[in-house]
Design an enzyme around this catalytic site. Structure first.
Site, PDB file in Angstrom:
ATOM      1  N   SER A  11      49.928  43.941  28.118  1.00 52.37           N
ATOM      2  CA  SER A  11      50.600  42.647  27.981  1.00 52.37           C
ATOM      3  C   SER A  11      51.154  42.490  26.575  1.00 52.37           C
ATOM      4  O   SER A  11      50.581  43.006  25.600  1.00 52.37           O
ATOM      5  CB  SER A  11      49.556  41.558  28.238  1.00 52.37           C
ATOM      6  OG  SER A  11      50.042  40.296  27.845  1.00 52.37           O
TER       7      SER A  11
ATOM      8  N   LYS B  85      42.710  43.712  27.091  1.00 50.33           N
ATOM      9  CA  LYS B  85      43.892  44.595  27.151  1.00 50.33           C
ATOM     10  C   LYS B  85      43.907  45.558  25.962  1.00 50.33           C
ATOM     11  O   LYS B  85      44.176  46.750  26.121  1.00 50.33           O
ATOM     12  CB  LYS B  85      45.178  43.755  27.162  1.00 50.33           C
ATOM     13  CG  LYS B  85      45.372  42.924  28.407  1.00 50.33           C
ATOM     14  CD  LYS B  85      45.582  43.789  29.640  1.00 50.33           C
ATOM     15  CE  LYS B  85      45.586  42.995  30.923  1.00 50.33           C
ATOM     16  NZ  LYS B  85      45.429  43.795  32.131  1.00 50.33           N
TER      17      LYS B  85
ATOM     18  N   TYR C 225      40.806  37.530  26.974  1.00 50.42           N
ATOM     19  CA  TYR C 225      41.708  38.225  27.897  1.00 50.42           C
ATOM     20  C   TYR C 225      42.527  39.280  27.143  1.00 50.42           C
ATOM     21  O   TYR C 225      42.581  40.452  27.530  1.00 50.42           O
ATOM     22  CB  TYR C 225      42.651  37.229  28.592  1.00 50.42           C
ATOM     23  CG  TYR C 225      43.819  37.928  29.248  1.00 50.42           C
ATOM     24  CD1 TYR C 225      43.646  38.688  30.395  1.00 50.42           C
ATOM     25  CD2 TYR C 225      45.104  37.887  28.677  1.00 50.42           C
ATOM     26  CE1 TYR C 225      44.706  39.376  30.968  1.00 50.42           C
ATOM     27  CE2 TYR C 225      46.165  38.556  29.241  1.00 50.42           C
ATOM     28  CZ  TYR C 225      45.969  39.304  30.382  1.00 50.42           C
ATOM     29  OH  TYR C 225      47.021  39.997  30.937  1.00 50.42           O
TER      30      TYR C 225
ATOM     31  N   ASN D 180      41.982  37.016  43.575  1.00 53.80           N
ATOM     32  CA  ASN D 180      43.110  36.142  43.203  1.00 53.80           C
ATOM     33  C   ASN D 180      44.336  36.428  44.075  1.00 53.80           C
ATOM     34  O   ASN D 180      45.476  36.384  43.598  1.00 53.80           O
ATOM     35  CB  ASN D 180      43.455  36.329  41.722  1.00 53.80           C
ATOM     36  CG  ASN D 180      44.314  35.195  41.193  1.00 53.80           C
ATOM     37  OD1 ASN D 180      44.157  34.045  41.598  1.00 53.80           O
ATOM     38  ND2 ASN D 180      45.244  35.507  40.302  1.00 53.80           N
TER      39      ASN D 180
HETATM   40  P1  NAD Z   1      47.198  38.770  39.914  1.00 53.64           P
HETATM   41  O1  NAD Z   1      45.949  38.005  39.654  1.00 53.64           O
HETATM   42  O2  NAD Z   1      48.222  38.187  40.806  1.00 53.64           O
HETATM   43  O3  NAD Z   1      46.832  40.230  40.469  1.00 53.64           O
HETATM   44  C1  NAD Z   1      45.668  40.920  40.099  1.00 53.64           C
HETATM   45  C2  NAD Z   1      45.028  41.444  41.379  1.00 53.64           C
HETATM   46  O4  NAD Z   1      43.852  42.174  41.027  1.00 53.64           O
HETATM   47  C3  NAD Z   1      44.594  40.312  42.317  1.00 53.64           C
HETATM   48  O5  NAD Z   1      45.081  40.600  43.616  1.00 53.64           O
HETATM   49  C4  NAD Z   1      43.076  40.344  42.266  1.00 53.64           C
HETATM   50  O6  NAD Z   1      42.508  39.962  43.496  1.00 53.64           O
HETATM   51  C5  NAD Z   1      42.814  41.797  41.916  1.00 53.64           C
HETATM   52  N1  NAD Z   1      41.569  42.073  41.180  1.00 53.64           N
HETATM   53  C6  NAD Z   1      41.114  41.508  40.035  1.00 53.64           C
HETATM   54  N2  NAD Z   1      39.960  42.079  39.659  1.00 53.64           N
HETATM   55  C7  NAD Z   1      39.680  43.052  40.571  1.00 53.64           C
HETATM   56  C8  NAD Z   1      38.629  43.994  40.731  1.00 53.64           C
HETATM   57  N3  NAD Z   1      37.617  44.067  39.885  1.00 53.64           N
HETATM   58  N4  NAD Z   1      38.676  44.821  41.794  1.00 53.64           N
HETATM   59  C9  NAD Z   1      39.682  44.746  42.693  1.00 53.64           C
HETATM   60  N5  NAD Z   1      40.694  43.883  42.597  1.00 53.64           N
HETATM   61  C10 NAD Z   1      40.690  43.044  41.545  1.00 53.64           C
HETATM   62  O7  NAD Z   1      47.825  39.124  38.484  1.00 53.64           O
HETATM   63  P2  NAD Z   1      49.246  39.760  38.146  1.00 53.64           P
HETATM   64  O8  NAD Z   1      50.056  38.705  37.501  1.00 53.64           O
HETATM   65  O9  NAD Z   1      49.772  40.495  39.306  1.00 53.64           O
HETATM   66  O10 NAD Z   1      48.806  40.765  36.983  1.00 53.64           O
HETATM   67  C11 NAD Z   1      48.548  42.128  37.234  1.00 53.64           C
HETATM   68  C12 NAD Z   1      48.123  42.790  35.957  1.00 53.64           C
HETATM   69  O11 NAD Z   1      49.134  42.613  34.977  1.00 53.64           O
HETATM   70  C13 NAD Z   1      46.841  42.215  35.357  1.00 53.64           C
HETATM   71  O12 NAD Z   1      46.093  43.261  34.794  1.00 53.64           O
HETATM   72  C14 NAD Z   1      47.349  41.274  34.279  1.00 53.64           C
HETATM   73  O13 NAD Z   1      46.420  41.113  33.251  1.00 53.64           O
HETATM   74  C15 NAD Z   1      48.589  42.018  33.803  1.00 53.64           C
HETATM   75  N6  NAD Z   1      49.592  41.134  33.196  1.00 53.64           N
HETATM   76  C16 NAD Z   1      50.066  40.056  33.869  1.00 53.64           C
HETATM   77  C17 NAD Z   1      51.011  39.221  33.281  1.00 53.64           C
HETATM   78  C18 NAD Z   1      51.547  37.993  33.986  1.00 53.64           C
HETATM   79  O14 NAD Z   1      52.116  37.134  33.310  1.00 53.64           O
HETATM   80  N7  NAD Z   1      51.419  37.860  35.288  1.00 53.64           N
HETATM   81  C19 NAD Z   1      51.492  39.519  32.002  1.00 53.64           C
HETATM   82  C20 NAD Z   1      50.991  40.632  31.333  1.00 53.64           C
HETATM   83  C21 NAD Z   1      50.040  41.439  31.945  1.00 53.64           C
HETATM   84  C1  WQD Z   2      55.394  29.897  28.309  1.00 50.93           C
HETATM   85  C2  WQD Z   2      55.930  28.776  27.433  1.00 50.93           C
HETATM   86  C3  WQD Z   2      54.231  27.304  26.566  1.00 50.93           C
HETATM   87  C4  WQD Z   2      53.035  25.715  30.484  1.00 50.93           C
HETATM   88  C5  WQD Z   2      50.906  33.853  29.078  1.00 50.93           C
HETATM   89  C6  WQD Z   2      49.767  34.678  28.526  1.00 50.93           C
HETATM   90  C7  WQD Z   2      50.218  36.090  28.293  1.00 50.93           C
HETATM   91  C8  WQD Z   2      50.862  36.682  29.546  1.00 50.93           C
HETATM   92  C9  WQD Z   2      51.902  35.786  30.125  1.00 50.93           C
HETATM   93  C10 WQD Z   2      49.220  37.932  30.740  1.00 50.93           C
HETATM   94  C11 WQD Z   2      55.102  28.501  26.172  1.00 50.93           C
HETATM   95  C12 WQD Z   2      55.143  26.558  27.502  1.00 50.93           C
HETATM   96  C13 WQD Z   2      53.645  26.409  29.456  1.00 50.93           C
HETATM   97  C14 WQD Z   2      53.251  24.307  30.574  1.00 50.93           C
HETATM   98  C15 WQD Z   2      54.675  24.420  28.649  1.00 50.93           C
HETATM   99  N1  WQD Z   2      49.921  36.887  30.589  1.00 50.93           N
HETATM  100  N2  WQD Z   2      54.450  25.786  28.561  1.00 50.93           N
HETATM  101  N3  WQD Z   2      54.061  23.735  29.650  1.00 50.93           N
HETATM  102  O1  WQD Z   2      51.789  31.589  27.039  1.00 50.93           O
HETATM  103  O2  WQD Z   2      53.899  32.997  26.905  1.00 50.93           O
HETATM  104  O3  WQD Z   2      51.956  33.854  28.119  1.00 50.93           O
HETATM  105  O4  WQD Z   2      51.376  34.458  30.287  1.00 50.93           O
HETATM  106  O5  WQD Z   2      49.131  38.877  30.030  1.00 50.93           O
HETATM  107  O6  WQD Z   2      49.093  36.798  27.909  1.00 50.93           O
HETATM  108  O7  WQD Z   2      49.329  34.093  27.323  1.00 50.93           O
HETATM  109  O8  WQD Z   2      53.222  31.986  29.109  1.00 50.93           O
HETATM  110  O9  WQD Z   2      54.026  30.593  30.960  1.00 50.93           O
HETATM  111  O10 WQD Z   2      51.860  29.972  29.817  1.00 50.93           O
HETATM  112  O11 WQD Z   2      54.015  29.661  28.597  1.00 50.93           O
HETATM  113  O12 WQD Z   2      55.387  23.842  27.849  1.00 50.93           O
HETATM  114  O13 WQD Z   2      52.683  23.630  31.470  1.00 50.93           O
HETATM  115  O14 WQD Z   2      55.890  27.540  28.180  1.00 50.93           O
HETATM  116  O15 WQD Z   2      53.864  26.515  25.489  1.00 50.93           O
HETATM  117  O16 WQD Z   2      55.981  28.165  25.162  1.00 50.93           O
HETATM  118  P1  WQD Z   2      52.706  32.540  27.670  1.00 50.93           P
HETATM  119  P2  WQD Z   2      53.231  30.548  29.709  1.00 50.93           P
END
Ligand code: NAD
Ligand code: WQD
Length: 332
Positions: free
Chosen positions: A124, A152, A148, A35
Site C-alpha cells: 500500500s 504491510k 495496519y 470481509n
Molecule cells: P477486502 O477486505 O475487500 O479483501 C480482502 C479479502 O481477504 C476478503 O475477502 C477477506 O475475507 C479475505 N481475508 C482476510 N484475511 C484472511 C485470512 N486470514 N484468510 C483468508 N482470507 C482472508 O480488501 P481489498 O480492498 O480487496 O484489499 C486487498 C489487499 O490489498 C489487502 O491486503 C489490503 O490491505 C491491500 N490494499 C487495499 C487497499 C484499498 O484501498 N482497498 C489499498 C492498499 C492495499
Molecule cells: C481519502 C481522502 C480523507 C472519508 C486509506 C488508507 C490507505 C489505503 C487506502 C489500504 C482523505 C478524505 C475520507 C470521509 C473525507 N488503504 N475523507 N471524508 O486515507 O487516502 O487511504 O485507504 O492500504 O492505507 O489509509 O483514503 O478514502 O479514507 O480518504 O473527507 O468520510 O478523503 O481525509 O483526504 P486514504 P480515504
C-alpha cells in the site's frame, strides 16, 4: 497455468480474478469470507464464463494450504488476504498483526514446501508515511503511522529477507494508491457494511440516501482547494496491473517494487463534484475537522511500473465515479 489468489472474494482480489481468467490463467481462490461473500465467486464466473476453484478457509491454516498445494500445481500466488481498516488496526493491533503476518508466513512456508517461489503481494502507498515530496517514487523513505501500515511494511521486509536468503524467489510488491470504482458489469464492486471509512463508499451511501451527508475532513490543507488530495485509481486498471506484475514474476524477475497509481491527484471536493455530475445526484457535505493521521496530499509517480511492466492506468475519474455508483445501484 494455475495461480492461487488469497482473498480472491474481496474487492481487489475479485476484480483481479476476472482479469486473470480473461488472460487465460486458471484460478484457485482461498478466502475465509471475513470481509466478503461467497456469491462473488458466481459473479466472477458469470462475467468471465469460466470456472473458479474455491476453498473457504483461512490462509493462517497450514493444513488447508498444504491441501490446496497438494491438489493443484500452483505456479504463482497473488496474496490479497488481509485486514485493511486503519482505524480498527489502532484499536485491535494484535488481531491485525496475527492475521496479516501469520497468514503471510504460513503461505510462504507452504510455498517453499511445494517449491512455488513466485508471489505478487498487495502492499500500500501507506508505507510511504508522510512523503518527503510529490509525486512519490518507489525509492522514497518508508514509515508508517498505524498497525495496519506496519503489517504491510513488515511483510515487505519479510519478503526482502526471503529473497536475500534464496534468489530463486520472484516477488512483485505492489503499492496501491486509492482504488475506487467497479467492474463495468455492475456484478462485482465495493459496498462495505455500516459506516464506511473510505471516501468513495461514503459518497455512495450519501448519494443513495443511506447516510445524510458526507463529512469532509478538513479544508485547510496546503492543497489547491484545501481538501485532501489522493491518487484515485480505477479498480479494473489496478487489477490489470496485477496481470502485468504476474507475467513479470513468472519471467524470473527477482524482487521488485511498483507504485500502482495514475500519477494524478484529485481533491475530496473534486471527487464529490465529479460524482455529482456524472451520476446526476446530490452529495450534501459539511466540512469538519481533520481526521487524525491524514496527510494533505499523496500521489504516485507510476513511471517505473510503465517502464518495467508496460502498465499504466487508462480510466479516468469520471469512469471511476460512474462505475462505483452503478455497482451499488444495481445491487441495492
Ligand atoms: P477486502 O477486505 O475487500 O479483501 C480482502 C479479502 O481477504 C476478503 O475477502 C477477506 O475475507 C479475505 N481475508 C482476510 N484475511 C484472511 C485470512 N486470514 N484468510 C483468508 N482470507 C482472508 O480488501 P481489498 O480492498 O480487496 O484489499 C486487498 C489487499 O490489498 C489487502 O491486503 C489490503 O490491505 C491491500 N490494499 C487495499 C487497499 C484499498 O484501498 N482497498 C489499498 C492498499 C492495499
Ligand atoms: C481519502 C481522502 C480523507 C472519508 C486509506 C488508507 C490507505 C489505503 C487506502 C489500504 C482523505 C478524505 C475520507 C470521509 C473525507 N488503504 N475523507 N471524508 O486515507 O487516502 O487511504 O485507504 O492500504 O492505507 O489509509 O483514503 O478514502 O479514507 O480518504 O473527507 O468520510 O478523503 O481525509 O483526504 P486514504 P480515504
Amino acid at each position: 497455468m494455475k495461480v492461487l489468489v488469497t482473498g480472491g472474494c474481496g474487492y481487489i482480489g475479485s476484480h483481479t480474478c476476472v482479469e486473470l481468467l480473461e488472460a487465460g490463467y486458471e484460478v484457485v481462490v482461498v478466502d475465509n469470507l471475513c470481509n466478503s461473500k461467497k456469491d462473488v465467486i458466481q459473479q466472477i464466473e458469470e462475467i468471465t464464463n469460466k470456472k473458479v476453484i474455491f476453498y473457504q478457509g483461512d490462509v493462517c491454516d497450514y493444513a488447508l494450504l498444504n491441501k490446496i498445494f497438494a491438489h493443484h500445481e500452483i505456479a504463482a500466488v497473488l496474496h490479497f488476504a488481509g485486514l485493511k481498516a486503519v482505524g480498527e488496526s489502532v484499536s485491535q493491533p494484535l488481531r491485525y498483526y496475527r492475521n496479516n503476518i501469520d497468514s503471510t508466513l504460513t503461505l510462504l512456508e507452504v510455498m517453499i514446501k511445494y517449491n512455488c517461489k513466485n508471489i505478487v503481494f498487495s502492499s500500500s502507498a501507506t508505507v510511504y508515511g508522510t512523503p518527503k515530496s510529490l509525486p512519490i517514487k518507489e525509492d522514497f523513505p518508508l514509515s508508517t503511522t498505524n498497525p495496519y501500515g506496519s503489517t504491510k511494511l513488515y511483510i515487505e521486509g519479510i519478503l526482502k529477507d526471503l529473497y536475500i536468503s534464496d534468489n530463486d524467489w520472484n516477488i512483485a510488491i505492489l503499492r496501491y494508491f486509492n482504488p475506487i470504482g467497479a467492474h463495468k458489469s455492475g456484478l462485482i464492486g465495493e459496498n462495505p457494511n455500516g459506516i464506511p471509512n473510505n471516501l468513495m463508499p461514503y459518497i455512495i451511501k450519501v448519494a443513495t440516501g443511506e447516510l445524510d451527508y458526507l463529512n469532509i475532513y478538513g479544508n485547510d490543507y496546503d492543497t489547491p482547494d484545501g481538501t485532501g488530495v489522493r491518487d484515485y485509481i480505477h479498480i479494473v486498471d489496478l487489477a490489470k496491473g496485477h496481470i502485468k506484475a504476474l507475467d513479470k514474476v513468472l519471467s524470473g524477475s527477482g524482487i521488485d517494487y511498483y507504485n500502482l497509481g495514475t500519477g494524478k491527484g484529485y481533491s475530496v471536493l473534486e471527487l464529490v463534484q465529479t460524482f455529482e455530475k456524472v451520476n446526476n445526484v446530490k452529495v450534501p457535505y459539511q466540512v469538519t475537522s481533520r481526521r487524525p493521521g491524514d496527510i494533505a496530499a499523496c500521489y504516485a509517480d507510476p513511471s517505473y511500473a510503465y517502464d518495467k511492466l508496460g502498465w499504466k492506468a487508462e480510466l479516468g475519474i469520471e469512469e471511476m465515479c460512474r462505475d462505483g455508483y452503478n455497482y451499488v445501484i444495481k445491487n441495492k
